[in-house]
Design a protein around this motif. Structure first.
Motif, PDB file in Angstrom:
ATOM      1  N   PRO A   1     -34.415  13.093 -67.581  1.00 43.11           N
ATOM      2  CA  PRO A   1     -35.049  14.329 -68.051  1.00 43.11           C
ATOM      3  C   PRO A   1     -35.098  15.451 -67.017  1.00 43.11           C
ATOM      4  O   PRO A   1     -34.964  16.628 -67.385  1.00 43.11           O
ATOM      5  N   GLU A   2     -35.260  15.124 -65.751  1.00 42.52           N
ATOM      6  CA  GLU A   2     -35.331  16.179 -64.723  1.00 42.52           C
ATOM      7  C   GLU A   2     -34.003  16.918 -64.571  1.00 42.52           C
ATOM      8  O   GLU A   2     -33.977  18.064 -64.154  1.00 42.52           O
ATOM      9  N   TRP A   3     -32.902  16.255 -64.891  1.00 45.84           N
ATOM     10  CA  TRP A   3     -31.583  16.867 -64.791  1.00 45.84           C
ATOM     11  C   TRP A   3     -31.115  17.433 -66.127  1.00 45.84           C
ATOM     12  O   TRP A   3     -30.089  18.112 -66.191  1.00 45.84           O
ATOM     13  N   GLY A   4     -31.799  17.082 -67.228  1.00 42.45           N
ATOM     14  CA  GLY A   4     -31.358  17.512 -68.545  1.00 42.45           C
ATOM     15  C   GLY A   4     -30.056  16.848 -68.948  1.00 42.45           C
ATOM     16  O   GLY A   4     -29.216  17.454 -69.625  1.00 42.45           O
ATOM     17  N   LEU A   5     -29.892  15.576 -68.531  1.00 42.85           N
ATOM     18  CA  LEU A   5     -28.665  14.830 -68.817  1.00 42.85           C
ATOM     19  C   LEU A   5     -29.000  13.409 -69.244  1.00 42.85           C
ATOM     20  O   LEU A   5     -30.084  12.906 -68.971  1.00 42.85           O
ATOM     21  N   VAL A   6     -28.041  12.778 -69.890  1.00 45.47           N
ATOM     22  CA  VAL A   6     -28.162  11.370 -70.259  1.00 45.47           C
ATOM     23  C   VAL A   6     -26.891  10.656 -69.787  1.00 45.47           C
ATOM     24  O   VAL A   6     -25.786  11.162 -69.961  1.00 45.47           O
ATOM     25  N   ASP A   7     -27.075   9.506 -69.160  1.00 44.25           N
ATOM     26  CA  ASP A   7     -25.964   8.699 -68.659  1.00 44.25           C
ATOM     27  C   ASP A   7     -25.661   7.622 -69.685  1.00 44.25           C
ATOM     28  O   ASP A   7     -26.460   6.714 -69.896  1.00 44.25           O
ATOM     29  N   VAL A   8     -24.512   7.749 -70.335  1.00 42.45           N
ATOM     30  CA  VAL A   8     -24.060   6.718 -71.261  1.00 42.45           C
ATOM     31  C   VAL A   8     -23.078   5.852 -70.480  1.00 42.45           C
ATOM     32  O   VAL A   8     -22.077   6.349 -69.958  1.00 42.45           O
ATOM     33  N   TYR A   9     -23.381   4.567 -70.373  1.00 44.38           N
ATOM     34  CA  TYR A   9     -22.541   3.677 -69.578  1.00 44.38           C
ATOM     35  C   TYR A   9     -21.126   3.670 -70.134  1.00 44.38           C
ATOM     36  O   TYR A   9     -20.905   3.455 -71.327  1.00 44.38           O
ATOM     37  N   ALA A  10     -20.166   3.923 -69.285  1.00 42.91           N
ATOM     38  CA  ALA A  10     -18.770   4.060 -69.692  1.00 42.91           C
ATOM     39  C   ALA A  10     -18.295   2.863 -70.498  1.00 42.91           C
ATOM     40  O   ALA A  10     -17.526   3.018 -71.456  1.00 42.91           O
ATOM     41  N   ALA A  11     -18.761   1.675 -70.168  1.00 42.70           N
ATOM     42  CA  ALA A  11     -18.296   0.461 -70.825  1.00 42.70           C
ATOM     43  C   ALA A  11     -18.734   0.332 -72.280  1.00 42.70           C
ATOM     44  O   ALA A  11     -18.143  -0.443 -73.029  1.00 42.70           O
ATOM     45  N   VAL A  12     -19.744   1.080 -72.721  1.00 42.91           N
ATOM     46  CA  VAL A  12     -20.204   0.949 -74.106  1.00 42.91           C
ATOM     47  C   VAL A  12     -19.521   1.938 -75.052  1.00 42.91           C
ATOM     48  O   VAL A  12     -19.733   1.887 -76.258  1.00 42.91           O
TER      49      VAL A  12
ATOM     50  N   LYS B   1     -17.194  11.406 -51.801  1.00 41.93           N
ATOM     51  CA  LYS B   1     -18.246  10.393 -51.640  1.00 41.93           C
ATOM     52  C   LYS B   1     -19.521  11.119 -51.219  1.00 41.93           C
ATOM     53  O   LYS B   1     -19.673  11.517 -50.073  1.00 41.93           O
ATOM     54  N   MET B   2     -20.442  11.314 -52.147  1.00 42.29           N
ATOM     55  CA  MET B   2     -21.691  12.011 -51.878  1.00 42.29           C
ATOM     56  C   MET B   2     -22.695  11.057 -51.223  1.00 42.29           C
ATOM     57  O   MET B   2     -22.847   9.915 -51.664  1.00 42.29           O
ATOM     58  N   GLN B   3     -23.369  11.525 -50.183  1.00 41.20           N
ATOM     59  CA  GLN B   3     -24.412  10.717 -49.537  1.00 41.20           C
ATOM     60  C   GLN B   3     -25.463  10.311 -50.568  1.00 41.20           C
ATOM     61  O   GLN B   3     -25.894   9.174 -50.608  1.00 41.20           O
ATOM     62  N   ASP B   4     -25.894  11.269 -51.383  1.00 45.70           N
ATOM     63  CA  ASP B   4     -26.852  10.993 -52.456  1.00 45.70           C
ATOM     64  C   ASP B   4     -26.306  11.664 -53.712  1.00 45.70           C
ATOM     65  O   ASP B   4     -25.417  11.137 -54.343  1.00 45.70           O
ATOM     66  N   VAL B   5     -26.837  12.825 -54.091  1.00 45.44           N
ATOM     67  CA  VAL B   5     -26.324  13.576 -55.238  1.00 45.44           C
ATOM     68  C   VAL B   5     -26.121  15.030 -54.820  1.00 45.44           C
ATOM     69  O   VAL B   5     -26.628  15.463 -53.783  1.00 45.44           O
ATOM     70  N   PRO B   6     -25.395  15.796 -55.637  1.00 48.97           N
ATOM     71  CA  PRO B   6     -25.190  17.208 -55.303  1.00 48.97           C
ATOM     72  C   PRO B   6     -26.507  17.963 -55.137  1.00 48.97           C
ATOM     73  O   PRO B   6     -27.526  17.623 -55.751  1.00 48.97           O
ATOM     74  N   ALA B   7     -26.477  18.998 -54.323  1.00 51.44           N
ATOM     75  CA  ALA B   7     -27.676  19.804 -54.041  1.00 51.44           C
ATOM     76  C   ALA B   7     -28.288  20.380 -55.308  1.00 51.44           C
ATOM     77  O   ALA B   7     -29.508  20.422 -55.442  1.00 51.44           O
TER      78      ALA B   7
ATOM     79  N   MET C   1     -28.620  19.061 -58.014  1.00 48.50           N
ATOM     80  CA  MET C   1     -29.370  18.014 -58.718  1.00 48.50           C
ATOM     81  C   MET C   1     -30.518  17.501 -57.867  1.00 48.50           C
ATOM     82  O   MET C   1     -31.118  16.485 -58.175  1.00 48.50           O
ATOM     83  N   GLY C   2     -30.804  18.202 -56.767  1.00 48.76           N
ATOM     84  CA  GLY C   2     -31.929  17.818 -55.903  1.00 48.76           C
ATOM     85  C   GLY C   2     -31.558  16.959 -54.728  1.00 48.76           C
ATOM     86  O   GLY C   2     -32.434  16.518 -53.977  1.00 48.76           O
ATOM     87  N   GLY C   3     -30.276  16.723 -54.518  1.00 45.84           N
ATOM     88  CA  GLY C   3     -29.839  15.915 -53.392  1.00 45.84           C
ATOM     89  C   GLY C   3     -29.505  16.760 -52.185  1.00 45.84           C
ATOM     90  O   GLY C   3     -29.714  17.978 -52.171  1.00 45.84           O
ATOM     91  N   SER C   4     -28.946  16.105 -51.182  1.00 45.88           N
ATOM     92  CA  SER C   4     -28.579  16.810 -49.958  1.00 45.88           C
ATOM     93  C   SER C   4     -27.277  17.581 -50.100  1.00 45.88           C
ATOM     94  O   SER C   4     -27.034  18.536 -49.377  1.00 45.88           O
ATOM     95  N   GLY C   5     -26.410  17.133 -51.005  1.00 49.60           N
ATOM     96  CA  GLY C   5     -25.095  17.752 -51.151  1.00 49.60           C
ATOM     97  C   GLY C   5     -24.122  17.326 -50.081  1.00 49.60           C
ATOM     98  O   GLY C   5     -22.988  17.791 -50.041  1.00 49.60           O
ATOM     99  N   VAL C   6     -24.523  16.397 -49.199  1.00 45.36           N
ATOM    100  CA  VAL C   6     -23.679  15.949 -48.099  1.00 45.36           C
ATOM    101  C   VAL C   6     -22.599  15.005 -48.621  1.00 45.36           C
ATOM    102  O   VAL C   6     -22.871  14.077 -49.394  1.00 45.36           O
ATOM    103  N   THR C   7     -21.362  15.256 -48.191  1.00 42.86           N
ATOM    104  CA  THR C   7     -20.234  14.396 -48.528  1.00 42.86           C
ATOM    105  C   THR C   7     -19.918  13.529 -47.314  1.00 42.86           C
ATOM    106  O   THR C   7     -19.879  14.000 -46.188  1.00 42.86           O
TER     107      THR C   7
END
Length: 144
Positions: free
Chosen positions: A89-100, A127-133, A135-141
Motif C-alpha cells: 500500500p505505501e508504494w501503491g503497487l501489488v506484487d503478483v508472483y511471476a510463477a502464478v 543490483k540495488m542495495q535495497d530499493v530505488p530512492a 520507493m524509499g530506499g537508498s537508490g544505491v547500486t
C-alpha cells in the motif's frame, strides 16, 4: 503500458483465479530475507502492478492474508496454501508472483535488496542495495 493485455493465473489448487490487465510496472528479483523466507527459495521473482490491474475472478473467500510489516500484506489460498500476491500500500503497487501467472513472459530488469543475497546472480542487471530512492530506499547500486 498496453491496456489491451490480459493475463490470468491461479493458486496451486486453482480455487483462486486472478486476472491482470495491462503490463506490470516492473519485474525483477528480490533477495530480502522476508521474501526468501516467504517464498521458500533463495530469491523471489516479482512482478509489480498497479492495484487496479488485478482482479480476483474466483475464490475471493479462499484468500488468507498476513502482514508482518505495514509495507507488505501477503495473500495466499487458504485451501492449498499457494501464494498469490502481496499488496504494497505505501508504494501503491501489488506484487503478483511471476510463477502464478499463466503463460507469462517474465522479463526481469532489476535485483532489489541485493545486499542480502544468498544466491549471487551474474546476469548484467542492476543490483540495488535495497530499493530505488523513489520507493524509499537508498537508490544505491551494488557491483555484480
Amino acid at each position: 503500458m498496453n491496456q489491451d493485455k490480459l493475463y490470468q493465473g491461479s493458486c496451486f489448487c486453482g480455487a483462486v483465479r486472478i486476472r491482470l490487465t495491462s503490463d506490470p510496472v516492473v519485474m525483477g528479483y528480490c533477495h530480502c530475507e522476508s521474501c526468501r523466507h516467504w517464498s521458500a527459495g533463495p530469491v523471489n521473482a516479482f512482478t509489480l502492478w498497479k492495484p487496479e490491474s488485478l482482479q480476483v475472478v474466483e475464490g475471493d473467500d479462499h484468500i488468507g492474508s498476513f502482514n508482518k510489516t505495514p509495507q507488505s500484506i501477503r495473500k495466499w489460498c487458504k485451501s492449498c496454501g499457494g501464494h498469490l500476491f502481496t499488496e504494497h500500500p505505501e508504494w501503491g503497487l501489488v506484487d503478483v508472483y511471476a510463477a502464478v501467472i499463466d503463460d507469462f513472459a517474465f522479463q526481469p530488469s532489476v535485483h532489489v535488496h541485493y545486499q542480502e543475497t544468498v544466491l549471487p546472480i551474474r546476469d548484467g542487471l542492476p543490483k540495488m542495495q535495497d530499493v530505488p530512492a523513489e520507493m524509499g530506499g537508498s537508490g544505491v547500486t551494488l557491483n555484480e
